[in-house]
Design a protein around this motif. Structure first.
Motif: not given
Length: 364
Positions: A64-74, A155-157
């Protein structure tokens, strides 16, 4: 471009293109990817930051998939599930988010149709996504009080701890505001009965309920209007009373001939919530050309003026909303001659977005 300006520009794009977007994939490409990139600041083409069609096996559910995953530090920080823009959002649409939330490190889940963004976390039970969002961003009606919290997810803060700590209050305050708004528009019987009991000692019959439903709705609108006017009086030091009725013919007027005469005529003026909402729409459109703080308004006896740099020689538009029936938006040509265009609703202002941008670009 500032955060608020970028958000306003995206809101204008969504409004102008929403009816042309008929599929979920088109919604993602036209609205959701720009939100992730221009608003949140993540590179949608960098798999170290944004993973499309993110897959994680959940129990017996495989692939199953979710449309987007936003990653930080893996690590996965935000999950986003999209639906097509022509459909209203329902909690039933969030089934994948519920399942993925418990098996990833994500603390934020977003369900969106490109116009409305529902943000969820796990306030009710650890590692289990709540049924109700803690933040609802509606690009058709942006609540500016939410923007500081939304900016913490950029992303910046990026400040997840701060967002989570504020989430519970945001969740209930937001839900209460939406509930109050519904009651002010169409008061339910319990709401009517509550206020009627404060002022009426008779039996709450069917006739009384019908009468007070109308009265409570009317009193609510008048109360909000008075609160807006009180704020304006404090800010501007102006005197506000009832508006006069404005003639409704479509005509061309010279801005130079009339603007200077009525700048100081601030008596018999009432600034309405509808005028302020129209101003915000014009401002959202115009800020694609100039910084939003350069766009100001001055309410006049006959019309509501929107100016660049608070300069009456730089008119962007006029809202002719004092008439009881037909409303108009006045637009200016290069000679500062105004032409009034009839509008049926505030949303019709967006039909003149290109002309407004041209006007602002000409004045800046």
């Amino acid at each position: 471009m500032e955060f608020e300006e970028r958000l306003a520009a995206l809101a204008t794009k969504v409004h102008n293109q929403r009816q042309a977007i008929q599929t979920e994939e088109a919604t993602k490409n036209a609205f959701v990817m720009p939100f992730i990139s221009t608003i949140l600041g993540y590179d949608v083409f960098n798999p170290l930051e944004v993973v499309p069609e993110f897959t994680a096996d959940v129990g017996v559910k495989r692939g199953e998939k979710v449309d987007y995953a936003i990653m930080r530090d893996g690590e996965v920080q935000i999950l986003i599930e999209c639906k097509k823009s022509t459909e209203p959002l329902k909690i039933e649409h969030a089934s994948q988010l519920f399942r993925y939330f418990s098996v990833t490190n994500a603390r934020i889940a977003v369900l969106t149709n490109g116009e409305v963004y529902n943000f969820y976390t796990d306030l009710d039970a650890p590692n289990k996504m709540d049924d109700r969002p803690f933040l609802v961003l509606d690009l058709a009606d942006i609540d500016e009080t939410l923007l500081p919290e939304l900016s913490k997810l950029t992303k910046d803060v990026f400040d997840l701890d701060s967002v989570i700590s504020a989430a519970e209050e945001l969740k209930y305050v937001g839900a209460l505001k939406r509930a109050i708004a519904v009651q002010f528009r169409e008061p339910e019987e319990d709401f009517v009965r509550l206020f009627a009991s404060r002022v009426y000692e008779g039996r709450f019959t069917q006739e009384a309920r019908s009468q007070f439903t109308t009265l409570v709705a009317k009193a609510s609108k008048q109360f909000l209007n008075e609160q807006v006017n009180d704020r304006l009086k404090t800010a501007l030091g102006a005197s506000y009373t009832a508006p006069i009725e404005q003639a409704t013919s479509v005509e061309a007027l010279s801005s130079e001939l009339v603007v200077e005469e009525d700048i100081d005529r601030d008596t018999e003026i009432e600034t309405t919530p509808e005028e302020l909402e129209g101003y915000q729409i014009v401002k959202a459109i115009a800020c694609s050309e100039v910084k939003p703080e350069r766009i100001v308004h001055r309410d006049q006896k006959s019309y509501f003026a929107i100016l660049l740099d608070n300069n009456n020689r730089k008119p962007i538009a006029r809202l002719w909303f004092n008439g009881k029936k037909q409303k108009y938006i006045g637009l200016f040509d290069e000679d500062k001659v105004e032409t009034r265009h009839p509008i049926e609703s505030l949303e019709d202002i967006y039909l003149h977005a290109d002309a407004l941008r041209v006007s602002v670009s000409r004045l800046r």
